[in-house]
Design a protein around this motif. Structure first.
Motif, mmCIF file in Angstrom:
data_model
loop_
_atom_site.group_PDB
_atom_site.id
_atom_site.type_symbol
_atom_site.label_atom_id
_atom_site.label_comp_id
_atom_site.label_asym_id
_atom_site.label_seq_id
_atom_site.Cartn_x
_atom_site.Cartn_y
_atom_site.Cartn_z
ATOM 1 N N UNK A 178 -31.707 126.914 -91.206
ATOM 2 C CA UNK A 178 -30.822 126.351 -90.188
ATOM 3 C C UNK A 178 -29.867 127.418 -89.664
ATOM 4 N N UNK A 179 -29.301 128.210 -90.565
ATOM 5 C CA UNK A 179 -28.362 129.252 -90.148
ATOM 6 C C UNK A 179 -29.057 130.292 -89.266
ATOM 7 N N UNK A 180 -30.235 130.746 -89.674
ATOM 8 C CA UNK A 180 -30.959 131.735 -88.884
ATOM 9 C C UNK A 180 -31.330 131.189 -87.500
ATOM 10 N N UNK A 181 -31.644 129.906 -87.441
ATOM 11 C CA UNK A 181 -31.986 129.286 -86.161
ATOM 12 C C UNK A 181 -30.753 129.206 -85.265
ATOM 13 N N UNK A 182 -29.612 128.858 -85.840
ATOM 14 C CA UNK A 182 -28.361 128.830 -85.078
ATOM 15 C C UNK A 182 -28.058 130.223 -84.526
ATOM 16 N N UNK A 183 -28.211 131.245 -85.363
ATOM 17 C CA UNK A 183 -27.928 132.623 -84.941
ATOM 18 C C UNK A 183 -28.866 133.032 -83.805
ATOM 19 N N UNK A 184 -30.144 132.778 -83.949
ATOM 20 C CA UNK A 184 -31.110 133.178 -82.914
ATOM 21 C C UNK A 184 -30.838 132.460 -81.594
ATOM 22 N N UNK A 225 -23.423 136.697 -89.525
ATOM 23 C CA UNK A 225 -24.182 137.834 -88.999
ATOM 24 C C UNK A 225 -24.437 138.875 -90.084
ATOM 25 N N UNK A 226 -23.491 139.079 -90.981
ATOM 26 C CA UNK A 226 -23.720 140.026 -92.082
ATOM 27 C C UNK A 226 -24.855 139.544 -92.982
ATOM 28 N N UNK A 227 -24.850 138.250 -93.272
ATOM 29 C CA UNK A 227 -25.933 137.676 -94.079
ATOM 30 C C UNK A 227 -27.270 137.863 -93.369
ATOM 31 N N UNK A 228 -27.284 137.589 -92.071
ATOM 32 C CA UNK A 228 -28.505 137.697 -91.262
ATOM 33 C C UNK A 228 -29.031 139.134 -91.262
ATOM 34 N N UNK A 229 -28.150 140.099 -91.038
ATOM 35 C CA UNK A 229 -28.550 141.513 -90.989
ATOM 36 C C UNK A 229 -29.091 141.966 -92.341
ATOM 37 N N UNK A 230 -28.421 141.560 -93.405
ATOM 38 C CA UNK A 230 -28.835 141.977 -94.749
ATOM 39 C C UNK A 230 -30.193 141.415 -95.148
ATOM 40 N N UNK A 231 -30.614 140.350 -94.466
ATOM 41 C CA UNK A 231 -31.866 139.702 -94.834
ATOM 42 C C UNK A 231 -32.961 139.841 -93.782
ATOM 43 N N UNK A 232 -32.740 140.713 -92.799
ATOM 44 C CA UNK A 232 -33.784 140.952 -91.804
ATOM 45 C C UNK A 232 -34.994 141.599 -92.464
#
Length: 230
Positions: free
Chosen positions: A8-14, A70-77
């Motif tokens: 859900x978080x990744x979808x919100x970010x995208x 965004x930090x979580x997202x970048x760290x898990x790309x």
């Protein structure tokens, strides 16, 4: 983080990266077909908000990602998903391979077009070139939040900022996001510091916190590879 919350978080970010608008639970359910009920999405979003990953910018709005998100997202790309098209790689490679300031300027223009953000290139500590400023000034958050003057000041002072902080940039690819960013807490930058032919240079992508990190990291990693000493 639990897999469902991460989805859900990744979808919100995208979605926020694409539109710049707050994201509501209805968009997630109707547009992305996550296979999760609306009630579950709302509950998960409430927990993500409590944990500081999303916030409500104003009453009766959807949610937007925070710096923490965004930090979580970048760290898990996933590294394998970060890539440029063949044409984009060729255009950058042809310019960088000239090993000249003119070639690097051309590469900066190519990178600005691909990233849709601003690009700066310090060929050494004092030789600075930047392009794509209109890309930066046209970003939604800078016009909506009346930050245009703050961003304009960054452009005016870019040579000073880079000269004062040149030694603080580490060799390699680095993301400086929001409050960690040396240019402005309203921006993110992805930098590549390199050593080539006896010179130390710095190239960077400057954009909003809501930048396309996958695409921009692909640009940065490709430039890092091309700028390695042969």
């Amino acid at each position: 983080m639990e897999k469902r919350k991460e989805l859900i978080l990744n979808t919100i970010i995208k979605e926020h990266i694409k539109t710049g608008a707050p994201v509501g639970s209805g968009i997630l359910v109707d547009k992305y077909k996550l296979g999760i009920s609306p009630a579950t999405v709302r509950n998960e979003m409430a927990e993500l908000e409590e944990r500081g990953y999303i916030r409500q910018p104003h009453t009766s709005a959807g949610r937007i990602p925070t710096e923490k998100a965004y930090r979580f997202y970048i760290n898990n790309l996933e590294e394998k998903k970060i890539k440029l098209t063949d044409n984009e790689q060729l255009a950058l490679k042809m310019s960088v391979s000239q090993r000249s300031e003119d070639g690097y300027k051309q590469a900066a223009k190519v990178a600005a077009k691909i990233s849709e953000n601003a690009i700066f290139w310090a060929f050494h500590r004092r030789g600075l070139y930047y392009t794509g400023v209109s890309n930066l000034l046209s970003q939604l958050e800078f016009t909506h939040d009346n930050l245009i003057y703050d961003i304009s000041e960054i452009i005016d002072r870019m040579d000073e900022i880079i000269e004062e902080n040149f030694e603080k940039f580490d060799v390699g690819v680095h993301v400086l996001l929001g409050h960690d960013n040396l240019f402005s807490r309203h921006c993110s930058s992805i930098t590549v510091k390199y050593k080539l032919d006896g010179h130390i240079g710095l190239v960077g992508i400057l954009g909003p916190i809501r930048m396309n990190y996958e695409k921009n990291l692909a640009i940065a990693k490709f430039l890092e590879k091309e700028l390695k000493q042969e």
